[in-house]
Design a protein around this motif. Structure first.
Motif, short mmCIF file in Angstrom:
data_model
loop_
_atom_site.label_atom_id
_atom_site.label_comp_id
_atom_site.label_asym_id
_atom_site.label_seq_id
_atom_site.Cartn_x
_atom_site.Cartn_y
_atom_site.Cartn_z
N LEU A 235 54.07 -48.78 -65.65
CA LEU A 235 54.83 -48.24 -64.53
C LEU A 235 55.71 -49.32 -63.90
O LEU A 235 56.82 -49.05 -63.44
N VAL A 236 55.23 -50.54 -63.91
CA VAL A 236 55.94 -51.64 -63.27
C VAL A 236 57.10 -52.16 -64.13
O VAL A 236 58.17 -52.50 -63.62
N GLU A 237 56.89 -52.20 -65.44
CA GLU A 237 57.87 -52.84 -66.34
C GLU A 237 59.27 -52.26 -66.24
O GLU A 237 60.24 -53.02 -66.07
N PRO A 238 59.46 -50.93 -66.33
CA PRO A 238 60.84 -50.43 -66.23
C PRO A 238 61.49 -50.70 -64.89
O PRO A 238 62.71 -50.88 -64.81
N CYS A 239 60.69 -50.74 -63.83
CA CYS A 239 61.24 -51.06 -62.51
C CYS A 239 61.83 -52.46 -62.49
O CYS A 239 62.95 -52.68 -61.99
N ILE A 240 61.09 -53.42 -63.03
CA ILE A 240 61.56 -54.80 -63.04
C ILE A 240 62.74 -54.98 -63.98
O ILE A 240 63.71 -55.66 -63.66
N LEU A 241 62.67 -54.37 -65.16
CA LEU A 241 63.75 -54.50 -66.13
C LEU A 241 65.07 -53.94 -65.60
O LEU A 241 66.14 -54.52 -65.81
N ALA A 242 65.01 -52.80 -64.92
CA ALA A 242 66.23 -52.15 -64.46
C ALA A 242 66.83 -52.83 -63.24
O ALA A 242 68.04 -52.76 -63.02
N ALA A 243 65.99 -53.51 -62.44
CA ALA A 243 66.45 -53.97 -61.13
C ALA A 243 66.57 -55.48 -61.00
O ALA A 243 66.88 -55.97 -59.92
N SER A 244 66.34 -56.22 -62.09
CA SER A 244 66.39 -57.69 -61.97
C SER A 244 66.83 -58.33 -63.28
O SER A 244 66.82 -57.69 -64.34
N ARG A 245 67.16 -59.60 -63.19
CA ARG A 245 67.53 -60.40 -64.35
C ARG A 245 66.48 -61.50 -64.53
O ARG A 245 65.73 -61.81 -63.60
N PRO A 246 66.42 -62.10 -65.72
CA PRO A 246 65.50 -63.22 -65.91
C PRO A 246 65.73 -64.30 -64.85
O PRO A 246 66.87 -64.64 -64.53
N GLY A 247 64.64 -64.82 -64.30
CA GLY A 247 64.72 -65.84 -63.26
C GLY A 247 64.72 -65.30 -61.85
O GLY A 247 64.52 -66.07 -60.89
N ASP A 248 64.94 -63.99 -61.67
CA ASP A 248 64.94 -63.39 -60.34
C ASP A 248 63.52 -63.31 -59.78
O ASP A 248 62.53 -63.34 -60.53
N PHE A 249 63.45 -63.15 -58.45
CA PHE A 249 62.15 -63.00 -57.80
C PHE A 249 61.81 -61.52 -57.61
O PHE A 249 62.65 -60.73 -57.19
N VAL A 250 60.55 -61.20 -57.92
CA VAL A 250 60.00 -59.85 -57.74
C VAL A 250 58.91 -59.94 -56.68
O VAL A 250 57.99 -60.74 -56.79
#
Length: 300
Positions: A235-250
């Motif tokens: 559930l978390v993975e697509p949220c992070i992939l769609a809304a951030s780039r490598p190196g960004d803070f979550v």
């Protein structure tokens, strides 16, 4: 810091309370403390995306002072979340996305307890909130939408209501309604324009790629280190992939056992987790292999 001084000419002792020192981070961090207290000390526009699932109202007793979710009345719970997410809005970058997973529940019928379940020991509660004003025994609370509309009123853009369908949902001993097997995942933004990489989460059917649909089928995953089903990585993975780039803070202000951090780490992002329960801080730190420097206790 506090400083006592005498008011000139009045002999009255007053106390000056300085603003707490701001917390700064350049690497992944776990903050042990209350979500609102910690968020108020984080820098403006410092995280790219937020993925979180706060404690649900009246469903769990974590036996921690000042825990969220055991407020006596539903408006108190909603107002507490609005205050927390107001700070989330400040901390989130202007082009960021806030993903909120929130489950619903039913009124207790003014029954002040809930029996244990052999398959789910954490279900037992010795105290439960009374039936909210305006609702009846056995009513569905409609809590996710109450919160979503409140956040809209606070200035958030409600961009999508996603259905988390649980193919392996826990059975319920009910015979007068369907068994619940879904929760909501809301997508909020600060502005009408924001960073969203739709290609990163496109669905693949055969040889065809299509835009991600709004029903996500994700199994719940039990975790041996806690007596509850944790935030599933799927559930978390697509949220992070769609809304951030490598190196960004979550950011996850209700870090729990650290699943959002694990997924962020695996995807090349950095995480900022906030967790009140010291037992869960220890679990998250172990799962993330975080050293002592990456864990900060923030007093209220």
């Amino acid at each position: 810091m506090r400083q006592d001084y005498q008011m000139r000419g009045r002999g009255m002792k007053t106390e000056k309370i300085d603003r707490p020192e701001q917390l700064s981070f350049s690497e992944s961090m776990i903050y042990h403390g209350d979500a609102l207290t910690v968020l108020r000390r984080l820098p403006d526009c410092s995280v790219q995306t937020v993925v979180t699932s706060p404690p649900y109202w009246g469903l769990r007793d974590y036996a921690i002072p000042d825990q969220l979710g055991l407020e006596g009345r539903l408006p108190q719970y909603l107002n507490a979340l609005r205050s927390i997410f107001s700070e989330v809005r400040r901390v989130l970058k202007d082009d960021g996305i806030f993903w909120l997973n929130i489950g619903d529940g039913y009124t207790s019928g003014n029954r002040g307890w809930r029996a244990p379940d052999k398959k789910n020991p954490a279900r037992a509660m010795s105290v439960r909130p009374e039936t909210p004003e305006g609702l009846k025994p056995k009513d569905l609370l409609g809590l996710p939408w109450r919160l979503a509309f409140a956040l809209q009123d606070d200035g958030w853009y409600l961009r999508a209501d996603l259905i988390w369908n649980k193919p392996n949902a826990m059975p319920e001993s009910v015979k007068d309604r369907p068994t619940r097997s879904h929760e909501y995942l809301f997508m909020f933004t600060k502005d009408e324009r924001y960073y969203y990489d739709r290609t990163a989460i496109m669905e693949v059917t055969g040889n065809t790629r299509r835009n991600r649909r709004s029903v996500w089928n994700v199994n719940t995953i039990p975790f041996a280190g806690a007596h509850f089903a944790t935030f599933p990585p799927g559930l978390v993975e697509p949220c992070i992939l769609a809304a951030s780039r490598p190196g960004d803070f979550v950011l996850d202000p209700f870090f729990g056992s650290g699943t959002a951090g694990l997924v962020a780490q695996r995807l090349g992002r950095k995480y900022v987790g906030i967790e009140l329960n010291p037992a869960y801080v220890a679990i998250a730190a172990e799962r993330l292999e975080a050293d002592e420097k990456a864990i900060v206790r923030v007093a209220a």
